[in-house]
Design an enzyme around this catalytic site. Structure first.
Site, PDB file in Angstrom:
ATOM      1  N   ALA A   8     -10.937  -1.641   6.277  1.00 54.72           N
ATOM      2  CA  ALA A   8     -10.825  -2.817   7.137  1.00 54.72           C
ATOM      3  C   ALA A   8      -9.462  -3.459   6.940  1.00 54.72           C
ATOM      4  CB  ALA A   8     -11.918  -3.821   6.796  1.00 54.72           C
ATOM      5  N   SER A  10      -8.216  -6.863   6.430  1.00 53.85           N
ATOM      6  CA  SER A  10      -8.777  -8.199   6.195  1.00 53.85           C
ATOM      7  C   SER A  10      -7.738  -9.296   6.080  1.00 53.85           C
ATOM      8  CB  SER A  10      -9.618  -8.195   4.919  1.00 53.85           C
ATOM      9  OG  SER A  10      -8.781  -8.149   3.794  1.00 53.85           O
ATOM     10  N   GLY A  39     -10.747  -3.232  -2.798  1.00 57.65           N
ATOM     11  CA  GLY A  39      -9.815  -3.680  -1.772  1.00 57.65           C
ATOM     12  C   GLY A  39     -10.524  -3.920  -0.457  1.00 57.65           C
ATOM     13  N   GLU A  40     -10.073  -3.222   0.556  1.00 58.44           N
ATOM     14  CA  GLU A  40     -10.633  -3.373   1.901  1.00 58.44           C
ATOM     15  C   GLU A  40     -11.436  -2.138   2.299  1.00 58.44           C
ATOM     16  OE1 GLU A  40      -6.809  -3.859   3.688  1.00 58.44           O
ATOM     17  OE2 GLU A  40      -6.946  -6.034   3.615  1.00 58.44           O
ATOM     18  N   GLU A  41     -11.900  -1.371   1.327  1.00 57.16           N
ATOM     19  CA  GLU A  41     -12.599  -0.124   1.622  1.00 57.16           C
ATOM     20  C   GLU A  41     -14.086  -0.214   1.294  1.00 57.16           C
ATOM     21  OE1 GLU A  41      -8.848   2.891   1.042  1.00 57.16           O
ATOM     22  OE2 GLU A  41     -10.691   3.318  -0.007  1.00 57.16           O
TER      23      GLU A  41
END
Length: 123
Positions: A8, A10, A39-41
């Site tokens: 994502a 973010s 993180g963003e995963e």
């Protein structure tokens, strides 16, 4: 079994990651497992799932994220996700399957935003 890896964008807003997790949980089935891996995963485990069904789920999630009213959080905020899918074949370790999903994820990222890439299966 299929793994769906999601990245994502973010922009440093933790609330965005929470919403994406909530949206993912609404899109998947009861037996599927959604988890943030850093993180963003995110990784989504899709047990008893064929590749075409995993692709349907990924595309539903993609559309759900695109259609979410992100501007309620911050003006002009938009979100995109990239997704990679890998299905279990004969991997001896789970880490190999996750790596395949991760490779597909980064192929999707390289192709642009809001993409889903499926790791080819062996014939």
């Amino acid at each position: 079994m299929a793994w769906l890896a999601i990245k994502a964008l973010s922009i440093g807003l933790p609330k965005v990651l929470v919403i994406i997790a909530q949206l993912a949980k609404k899109v998947v089935r009861n037996e599927d497992i959604v988890g943030r891996v850093g993180g963003e995963e995110f990784l989504i485990l899709l047990p008893n799932t064929q590749q075409h069904d995993a692709l349907d789920i990924a595309n539903r999630l993609l559309q759900t994220v695109i259609q979410y009213p992100w501007t309620k959080i911050a003006p002009k905020l938009q979100q995109s996700i990239s997704a990679g899918i890998a299905c279990y074949q004969d991997e001896e370790e789970l880490s190999y399957l996750i790596k395949k999903a991760d490779n597909a994820l980064y192929q999707a990222k390289d192709c642009g935003r809001n993409r889903v890439v499926v790791q080819p299966q062996k014939q």
